[in-house]
Design an enzyme around this catalytic site. Structure first.
Site, short mmCIF file in Angstrom:
data_model
loop_
_atom_site.label_atom_id
_atom_site.label_comp_id
_atom_site.label_asym_id
_atom_site.label_seq_id
_atom_site.Cartn_x
_atom_site.Cartn_y
_atom_site.Cartn_z
N HIS A 4 -3.19 7.13 2.87
CA HIS A 4 -3.82 5.72 2.26
C HIS A 4 -5.18 5.51 3.08
O HIS A 4 -5.29 5.82 4.08
CB HIS A 4 -2.72 4.84 2.45
N CYS A 48 0.79 -1.22 -0.07
CA CYS A 48 -0.04 0.00 -0.15
C CYS A 48 0.78 1.23 -0.10
O CYS A 48 0.40 2.40 -0.02
CB CYS A 48 -0.89 -0.07 1.28
N ASN A 97 -10.06 -0.22 0.52
CA ASN A 97 -8.72 -0.18 0.31
C ASN A 97 -8.16 -0.55 -0.90
O ASN A 97 -8.32 -1.76 -1.24
CB ASN A 97 -7.91 -0.88 1.49
N1 COA Z 1 -17.78 -9.02 10.39
C1 COA Z 1 -18.26 -9.16 11.58
N2 COA Z 1 -17.46 -9.44 12.37
C2 COA Z 1 -16.06 -9.53 11.98
C3 COA Z 1 -15.53 -9.32 10.81
C4 COA Z 1 -16.58 -8.88 9.99
N3 COA Z 1 -16.28 -8.69 8.46
N4 COA Z 1 -14.22 -9.39 10.63
C5 COA Z 1 -13.69 -9.57 11.92
N5 COA Z 1 -15.04 -9.76 12.83
C6 COA Z 1 -15.02 -10.00 14.14
C7 COA Z 1 -13.83 -10.98 14.66
O1 COA Z 1 -13.95 -12.21 14.36
C8 COA Z 1 -13.71 -10.62 16.13
O2 COA Z 1 -14.63 -11.24 16.81
P1 COA Z 1 -14.24 -12.17 18.23
O3 COA Z 1 -14.06 -10.86 19.26
O4 COA Z 1 -15.46 -12.49 18.50
O5 COA Z 1 -13.24 -12.72 18.19
C9 COA Z 1 -14.08 -9.29 16.24
O6 COA Z 1 -14.92 -9.01 14.78
C10 COA Z 1 -13.16 -8.19 16.44
O7 COA Z 1 -12.08 -8.47 15.43
P2 COA Z 1 -10.78 -7.46 15.21
O8 COA Z 1 -9.86 -8.03 14.25
O9 COA Z 1 -10.33 -7.35 16.61
O10 COA Z 1 -11.42 -6.09 14.99
P3 COA Z 1 -10.71 -4.91 14.77
O11 COA Z 1 -11.47 -3.94 15.78
O12 COA Z 1 -9.18 -4.99 14.85
O13 COA Z 1 -11.09 -4.40 13.20
C11 COA Z 1 -9.89 -4.50 11.16
C12 COA Z 1 -10.53 -5.39 12.08
C13 COA Z 1 -9.32 -5.42 10.16
C14 COA Z 1 -10.82 -3.64 10.52
C15 COA Z 1 -8.62 -3.75 11.73
O14 COA Z 1 -8.01 -4.53 12.44
C16 COA Z 1 -7.90 -2.79 10.59
O15 COA Z 1 -8.49 -2.03 9.92
N6 COA Z 1 -6.69 -3.10 10.79
C17 COA Z 1 -5.81 -2.59 9.65
C18 COA Z 1 -5.73 -3.27 8.34
C19 COA Z 1 -5.04 -2.55 7.45
O16 COA Z 1 -4.63 -1.44 7.45
N7 COA Z 1 -4.61 -3.22 6.40
C20 COA Z 1 -4.13 -2.87 5.15
C21 COA Z 1 -2.83 -2.44 5.59
S1 COA Z 1 -2.19 -1.07 4.32
#
Ligand code: COA
Length: 332
Positions: free
Chosen positions: A255, A115, A285
């Site tokens: 980004h 990215c 993204n």
């Molecule tokens: N829908 C519903 N629930 C979901 C889900 C979805 N699409 N994806 C994950 N969950 C659930 C998980 O299973 C977890 O459940 P649990 O608590 O029962 O285990 C819960 O939601 C929380 O998951 P978590 O991964 O802790 O959520 P989060 O608040 O960290 O959000 C992201 C997840 C991916 C949105 C976030 O971590 C993020 O944006 N990270 C950066 C990603 C990024 O920038 N990537 C590209 C790099 S350039």
């Protein structure tokens, strides 16, 4: 000695017209519009058509860019494509776009910095221009992330979309002068976001297919933690290199990985929310394309005024990150 300066003089972008909404995703995996919007800020993303590839989207963006510049493809000296979803491992997508454009004089290569790729490519273009090697460089970010997203993995499939952006970087002229940039990487964290299969370490086999190793894997929380910290450090360094202060930044073009990451950087930068470019809601993204798509929308809307300072910020797999300060000079 005359000092050569690199300017982004023209831009173009391309987004497929096929839309994947949160409601569509609710039918594919166990998720909800409420979860996706509150955790990411995303409502829709664009998905390339069958038979539409990274080179095609990059070509469309580049064609628009060159039309805007009224430049013949044969005047282009170099094509740099930033992508993590190349048509093939080789030849490069840059070579494929060179052929589609008919830019037969141009050298061509790909850059892979996930990215952060658009900023890595722009930094490379600036260096080639200011060292006197080339005069006209096409920088393209193009991604067909839908080809490496696992639509059975709810934690990643909601996040990514397809699209492309291109800019022409030239010596002199008017436009967005590239004043300063900083790039960084932390290979220790390479496991946080990775496409495990298909390289020489795990060539495609029945085993890799069974493990779904041909799809990207991500530790979202791990990435989130590093993203804010690294971009903040990078931002401070680049603003200083440009001899500016945070208060002198007129636009933040980050980004588009997650609205919460963007909001956190907005606060740390101290910039007004209305001066932050956000496309994450519409396109998700788009990796190496996201910053270019945001910049092109700003230009289309005529938002940037003479003397405005723009701060571009990126973070991605690798880990990689980067920031860049641009100044609008000679705006019409
Ligand atoms: N829908 C519903 N629930 C979901 C889900 C979805 N699409 N994806 C994950 N969950 C659930 C998980 O299973 C977890 O459940 P649990 O608590 O029962 O285990 C819960 O939601 C929380 O998951 P978590 O991964 O802790 O959520 P989060 O608040 O960290 O959000 C992201 C997840 C991916 C949105 C976030 O971590 C993020 O944006 N990270 C950066 C990603 C990024 O920038 N990537 C590209 C790099 S350039």
């Amino acid at each position: 000695m005359v000092t050569r300066r690199a300017y982004i003089t023209h831009m173009g972008s391309y987004l497929p017209n096929r839309i994947l909404t949160n409601a569509d995703l609710e039918k594919i995996v166990d998720t909800s519009d409420e979860w996706i919007v509150s955790r990411t800020g995303m409502r829709e993303r664009r998905i390339a058509h069958e038979g539409e590839f990274t080179s095609d989207m990059g070509y469309q963006a580049a064609k628009k860019c060159l039309e805007n510049a009224q430049i013949d493809p044969n005047e282009v000296d170099l094509i740099i494509v930033a992508t993590i979803t190349p048509d093939y491992l080789f030849p490069s997508t840059a070579c494929m776009i060179q052929e589609l454009l008919g830019a037969s004089r141009a050298a061509a290569f790909d850059i892979q910095a996930a990215c952060s790729g658009f900023l890595y490519a722009l930094g490379t273009a600036k260096s080639f221009i200011e060292s006197g090697i080339y005069n006209k460089i096409l920088v393209i970010g193009s991604e067909k992330l839908s080809s490496i997203v696992d639509y059975e993995d709810r934690s990643t499939c909601v996040l990514f979309g397809d699209g492309a952006a291109a800019c022409l970087v030239q010596e002199g002229g008017s436009g967005l002068r590239i004043d300063a940039f900083e790039l960084g990487a932390d290979g220790h964290q390479n496991h946080l976001l990775i496409l495990p299969g298909g390289g020489c370490r795990k060539p495609t086999s029945l085993e890799t297919l069974k493990n779904r190793d041909h799809f990207l894997k991500m530790d979202g929380r791990g990435i989130f933690k590093h993203a804010v910290r690294r971009m903040e450090q990078s931002m401070v360094e680049t603003i200083e290199k440009a001899n500016l202060t945070c208060e002198e930044i007129d636009w933040l073009v980050p980004h588009q990985a997650n609205i919460r990451i963007i909001d956190s950087l907005t606060k740390r930068c101290g910039i007004d929310d209305s001066k932050v470019i956000k496309t994450v809601e519409k396109y998700g993204n788009t990796s190496a394309s996201s910053i270019g798509i945001g910049l092109d929308e700003m230009i289309e809307k005529n938002l940037i005024k003479e003397g405005d300072n723009l701060l571009l910020l990126a973070f991605g797999a690798g880990l990689t990150w980067g920031s860049m300060v641009l100044k609008m000079v000679g705006a019409k």
